[in-house]
Design a protein around this motif. Sequence first.
Motif, PDB file in Angstrom:
ATOM      1  N   ASP A   1     -24.259  70.555  93.494  1.00  0.00           N
ATOM      2  CA  ASP A   1     -25.063  70.829  94.686  1.00  0.00           C
ATOM      3  C   ASP A   1     -26.159  71.873  94.441  1.00  0.00           C
ATOM      4  OD1 ASP A   1     -25.952  70.651  97.301  1.00  0.00           O
ATOM      5  OD2 ASP A   1     -24.502  72.141  98.038  1.00  0.00           O
ATOM      6  N   PRO A   2     -27.051  71.644  93.498  1.00  0.00           N
ATOM      7  CA  PRO A   2     -28.105  72.628  93.244  1.00  0.00           C
ATOM      8  C   PRO A   2     -29.063  72.805  94.420  1.00  0.00           C
ATOM      9  CG  PRO A   2     -28.544  70.616  92.028  1.00  0.00           C
ATOM     10  CD  PRO A   2     -27.165  70.487  92.589  1.00  0.00           C
ATOM     11  N   ASP A   3     -29.330  71.733  95.157  1.00  0.00           N
ATOM     12  CA  ASP A   3     -30.271  71.834  96.266  1.00  0.00           C
ATOM     13  C   ASP A   3     -29.696  72.682  97.403  1.00  0.00           C
ATOM     14  OD1 ASP A   3     -32.894  71.083  97.072  1.00  0.00           O
ATOM     15  OD2 ASP A   3     -32.042  69.727  98.553  1.00  0.00           O
ATOM     16  N   GLY A   4     -28.379  72.672  97.546  1.00  0.00           N
ATOM     17  CA  GLY A   4     -27.748  73.498  98.568  1.00  0.00           C
ATOM     18  C   GLY A   4     -27.476  74.915  98.110  1.00  0.00           C
ATOM     19  N   THR A   5     -27.333  75.101  96.815  1.00  0.00           N
ATOM     20  CA  THR A   5     -27.007  76.413  96.259  1.00  0.00           C
ATOM     21  C   THR A   5     -28.242  77.281  96.079  1.00  0.00           C
ATOM     22  OG1 THR A   5     -25.143  75.422  95.075  1.00  0.00           O
ATOM     23  CG2 THR A   5     -25.868  77.606  94.345  1.00  0.00           C
ATOM     24  N   TYR A   6     -29.353  76.651  95.704  1.00  0.00           N
ATOM     25  CA  TYR A   6     -30.568  77.395  95.392  1.00  0.00           C
ATOM     26  C   TYR A   6     -31.689  77.008  96.361  1.00  0.00           C
ATOM     27  CZ  TYR A   6     -27.950  77.918  91.055  1.00  0.00           C
ATOM     28  OH  TYR A   6     -26.969  78.184  90.132  1.00  0.00           O
ATOM     29  N   ASP A   7     -32.529  77.979  96.673  1.00  0.00           N
ATOM     30  CA  ASP A   7     -33.679  77.743  97.543  1.00  0.00           C
ATOM     31  C   ASP A   7     -34.863  77.335  96.664  1.00  0.00           C
ATOM     32  OD1 ASP A   7     -35.475  77.626  99.592  1.00  0.00           O
ATOM     33  OD2 ASP A   7     -35.670  79.802  99.838  1.00  0.00           O
ATOM     34  N   LEU A   8     -34.982  76.049  96.422  1.00  0.00           N
ATOM     35  CA  LEU A   8     -35.957  75.540  95.460  1.00  0.00           C
ATOM     36  C   LEU A   8     -37.230  75.069  96.146  1.00  0.00           C
ATOM     37  CD1 LEU A   8     -33.516  73.405  93.254  1.00  0.00           C
ATOM     38  CD2 LEU A   8     -34.236  75.773  92.887  1.00  0.00           C
ATOM     39  N   ASP A   9     -38.356  75.324  95.470  1.00  0.00           N
ATOM     40  CA  ASP A   9     -39.657  74.847  95.938  1.00  0.00           C
ATOM     41  C   ASP A   9     -40.140  73.648  95.137  1.00  0.00           C
ATOM     42  OD1 ASP A   9     -40.443  76.909  97.993  1.00  0.00           O
ATOM     43  OD2 ASP A   9     -40.090  78.234  96.277  1.00  0.00           O
ATOM     44  N   LEU A  10     -39.276  73.061  94.358  1.00  0.00           N
ATOM     45  CA  LEU A  10     -39.649  71.943  93.489  1.00  0.00           C
ATOM     46  C   LEU A  10     -40.246  70.789  94.270  1.00  0.00           C
ATOM     47  CD1 LEU A  10     -36.825  71.437  90.825  1.00  0.00           C
ATOM     48  CD2 LEU A  10     -39.253  71.825  90.387  1.00  0.00           C
ATOM     49  N   GLU A  11     -41.317  70.245  93.723  1.00  0.00           N
ATOM     50  CA  GLU A  11     -41.955  69.058  94.284  1.00  0.00           C
ATOM     51  C   GLU A  11     -41.913  67.879  93.316  1.00  0.00           C
ATOM     52  OE1 GLU A  11     -45.336  71.691  96.679  1.00  0.00           O
ATOM     53  OE2 GLU A  11     -45.879  70.453  94.945  1.00  0.00           O
ATOM     54  N   THR A  12     -42.145  68.169  92.031  1.00  0.00           N
ATOM     55  CA  THR A  12     -42.226  67.099  91.034  1.00  0.00           C
ATOM     56  C   THR A  12     -41.555  67.512  89.743  1.00  0.00           C
ATOM     57  OG1 THR A  12     -44.409  66.526  91.926  1.00  0.00           O
ATOM     58  CG2 THR A  12     -43.768  65.480  89.865  1.00  0.00           C
ATOM     59  N   LEU A  13     -40.721  66.624  89.221  1.00  0.00           N
ATOM     60  CA  LEU A  13     -40.176  66.742  87.873  1.00  0.00           C
ATOM     61  C   LEU A  13     -40.829  65.658  87.028  1.00  0.00           C
ATOM     62  CD1 LEU A  13     -36.391  67.160  88.763  1.00  0.00           C
ATOM     63  CD2 LEU A  13     -37.826  68.904  87.689  1.00  0.00           C
ATOM     64  N   ALA A  14     -41.453  66.046  85.937  1.00  0.00           N
ATOM     65  CA  ALA A  14     -42.028  65.084  84.999  1.00  0.00           C
ATOM     66  C   ALA A  14     -41.205  65.112  83.722  1.00  0.00           C
ATOM     67  CB  ALA A  14     -43.485  65.428  84.700  1.00  0.00           C
ATOM     68  N   SER A  15     -41.075  63.970  83.082  1.00  0.00           N
ATOM     69  CA  SER A  15     -40.188  63.895  81.925  1.00  0.00           C
ATOM     70  C   SER A  15     -40.762  62.954  80.880  1.00  0.00           C
ATOM     71  CB  SER A  15     -38.808  63.395  82.360  1.00  0.00           C
ATOM     72  OG  SER A  15     -37.869  63.497  81.311  1.00  0.00           O
ATOM     73  N   ALA A  16     -40.510  63.276  79.602  1.00  0.00           N
ATOM     74  CA  ALA A  16     -40.996  62.456  78.489  1.00  0.00           C
ATOM     75  C   ALA A  16     -40.238  62.820  77.230  1.00  0.00           C
ATOM     76  CB  ALA A  16     -42.495  62.670  78.276  1.00  0.00           C
ATOM     77  N   GLY A  17     -40.478  62.042  76.177  1.00  0.00           N
ATOM     78  CA  GLY A  17     -39.884  62.323  74.874  1.00  0.00           C
ATOM     79  C   GLY A  17     -38.846  61.309  74.465  1.00  0.00           C
ATOM     80  N   GLU A  18     -38.194  60.705  75.453  1.00  0.00           N
ATOM     81  CA  GLU A  18     -37.214  59.656  75.226  1.00  0.00           C
ATOM     82  C   GLU A  18     -37.068  58.903  76.541  1.00  0.00           C
ATOM     83  OE1 GLU A  18     -32.970  61.224  75.460  1.00  0.00           O
ATOM     84  OE2 GLU A  18     -34.059  63.059  74.947  1.00  0.00           O
ATOM     85  N   PRO A  19     -36.542  57.682  76.510  1.00  0.00           N
ATOM     86  CA  PRO A  19     -36.417  56.925  77.759  1.00  0.00           C
ATOM     87  C   PRO A  19     -35.566  57.667  78.789  1.00  0.00           C
ATOM     88  CG  PRO A  19     -36.108  55.494  75.862  1.00  0.00           C
ATOM     89  CD  PRO A  19     -36.156  56.897  75.335  1.00  0.00           C
ATOM     90  N   LEU A  20     -36.044  57.651  80.025  1.00  0.00           N
ATOM     91  CA  LEU A  20     -35.338  58.299  81.130  1.00  0.00           C
ATOM     92  C   LEU A  20     -34.394  57.276  81.755  1.00  0.00           C
ATOM     93  CD1 LEU A  20     -35.265  61.023  82.636  1.00  0.00           C
ATOM     94  CD2 LEU A  20     -36.953  60.083  84.209  1.00  0.00           C
ATOM     95  N   THR A  21     -33.104  57.512  81.621  1.00  0.00           N
ATOM     96  CA  THR A  21     -32.117  56.525  82.054  1.00  0.00           C
ATOM     97  C   THR A  21     -31.996  56.495  83.572  1.00  0.00           C
ATOM     98  OG1 THR A  21     -30.392  58.186  81.730  1.00  0.00           O
ATOM     99  CG2 THR A  21     -30.796  56.657  79.920  1.00  0.00           C
ATOM    100  N   SER A  22     -31.451  55.393  84.076  1.00  0.00           N
ATOM    101  CA  SER A  22     -31.394  55.182  85.519  1.00  0.00           C
ATOM    102  C   SER A  22     -30.522  56.213  86.214  1.00  0.00           C
ATOM    103  CB  SER A  22     -30.868  53.763  85.811  1.00  0.00           C
ATOM    104  OG  SER A  22     -29.586  53.562  85.230  1.00  0.00           O
TER     105      SER A  22
END
Length: 549
Positions: A303-324
């Motif tokens: 439960d990271p979203d409930g534990t921390y007060d996050l301002d995250l809007e976008t996570l970008a990822s690369a380097g290897e295939p992002l699994t489902s």
Amino acid sequence: MSWTVMDTFEDYETARASFAWDLPESFNPAVDFLRKHEETSVTALKYVDPDGGLETYSFEDLDERSDRLAAAVADLGVEAGDRVGVVVPQKPQNPITHLANWKLGAVSVPLTVLFGRDALQYRLEDSGATAVVVDPSVRTTVDEVRDECPALEHVIELGDAASIEGDAHAFDTLCASHEPGIDVYESTPATPSAIMYTSGSTGPPKGVLHSHALWLGRAAAAYNYFDQGLAEGEATLWTPADWAWGAALGGTLFAAWHHGCPIVGWPREEFDPEAVYEHIEHHEITKAFMPPTALRMLMSVEDPDGTYDLDLETLASAGEPLTSEVVEWVEETFDDVAINDFYGQTELNLVVGNSDDWFDTRPGSMGKPFPGYEVAVLEPDSHEPVDTGEVGELAVKSGDRRVFFDEYWGLPEKTASKRTESGWFLTGDLVERDADGYLWFVSRTDDVILTSGYRVGPMEVEEAILHHDAAEQAGVVGVPDETRGEAIKAYVQPATDDYDPDRLRTEIRDLVRERLAEYEYPQHVAFVDELPTTTTGKIKRRALRDDDI
């Protein structure tokens, strides 16, 4: 389109049709990143030191410090076209050195502090670096290889004169003894900018020479995979990836500064998921580039979203295939946080990806070509297009050749082989494209291993293993791994029957860490009586991958 403020497009089709590479005639990245913004006194870099202390640097601060370093390095004899190595983690001196290089017209050689002796020696010697700026953690290693790097005249170590031993120059002392206000080298998008090294399957790492246009290409891609949310001062960026890696250096750090946004630097020796969440919360990070391995580690926290007060809007990822499962975890765990996978190469910039603004992410897909690029799926031998749904090699064209690499350093034949007669640049990656235009990664055409976001050439690991007296032959392949994507597995033929398997396995791992890099050591080591070889004596890696020995 202005290279100060990117155009925003409401839909993907309009972006594809309207975007054009209209590069400026005159361009120096140091000026672009530091001097063009309306407010240069605002924070550009927040640096969290290893003890948790915080330093902030404005665009003006970075401009002054890179001026001072440029003047100092020029006094040492570094000139336009000379190569300067940068072996510094996520510390302010890392980008300050790159900026100083470009103010002089020198070419940067980004190198990671994770490299061991052999990896550093090869790259410094091959690039012909005349100077190198090093973190204290790698000073001893650089000293060990200096005699093997005949062009290397100057070592500059972070710190002041009181903390530096031997004949290295002290970074702080050099900067303090020179004044800002130098004349910036007059350059264009085609001026040589950086040599980045990429691993190969059949030989040593190749130096990839880029011009300054590289950084504009990466900034444009970042604007897409960060969902067009990089208006000046609008976002705060961070990545756990080493700033020697192209997607971190150009696609996160310098992309942030091109668009006028601050970035957080935080050097650390390990990835602690709970500490990462605290870091994201405390520094109000809104855009983060996270390799899939890091995302999978973050999944371990409940439960990271409930534990921390996050301002995250976008996570970008690369380097290897992002699994489902990673995509689904983000969608189920966070409230209104996009996850955008993207794809690029050291040679060919960041060319394919997802943008939540434009189309739905399909878990496991690489996405679609970014504006400014065309892609084709070609039959690997004939280079003829394959039908939709069939597997072929991904090939790319850019609307401006300069955003791709100039050449493999000192390897004209390799450079020529990267491009087909019809002008397509080959990636070496097998993909398929579905009826809706989404691309799906299948495998490499060669034996390069994709592990924790890094590309590792098996031959380099094999050569490191053979430095052990007890290893007669070695074959290295990638095997599936839930956390890393692929893990490195070494099949070793011992020189004698008299050996302790557990001890030799540990010694081999330690040896590879010491000579190459932490991420290149084999997680799995199997001992065999004999390795499968071709009639010419080459290791049959396909047989090893199939465990057919």
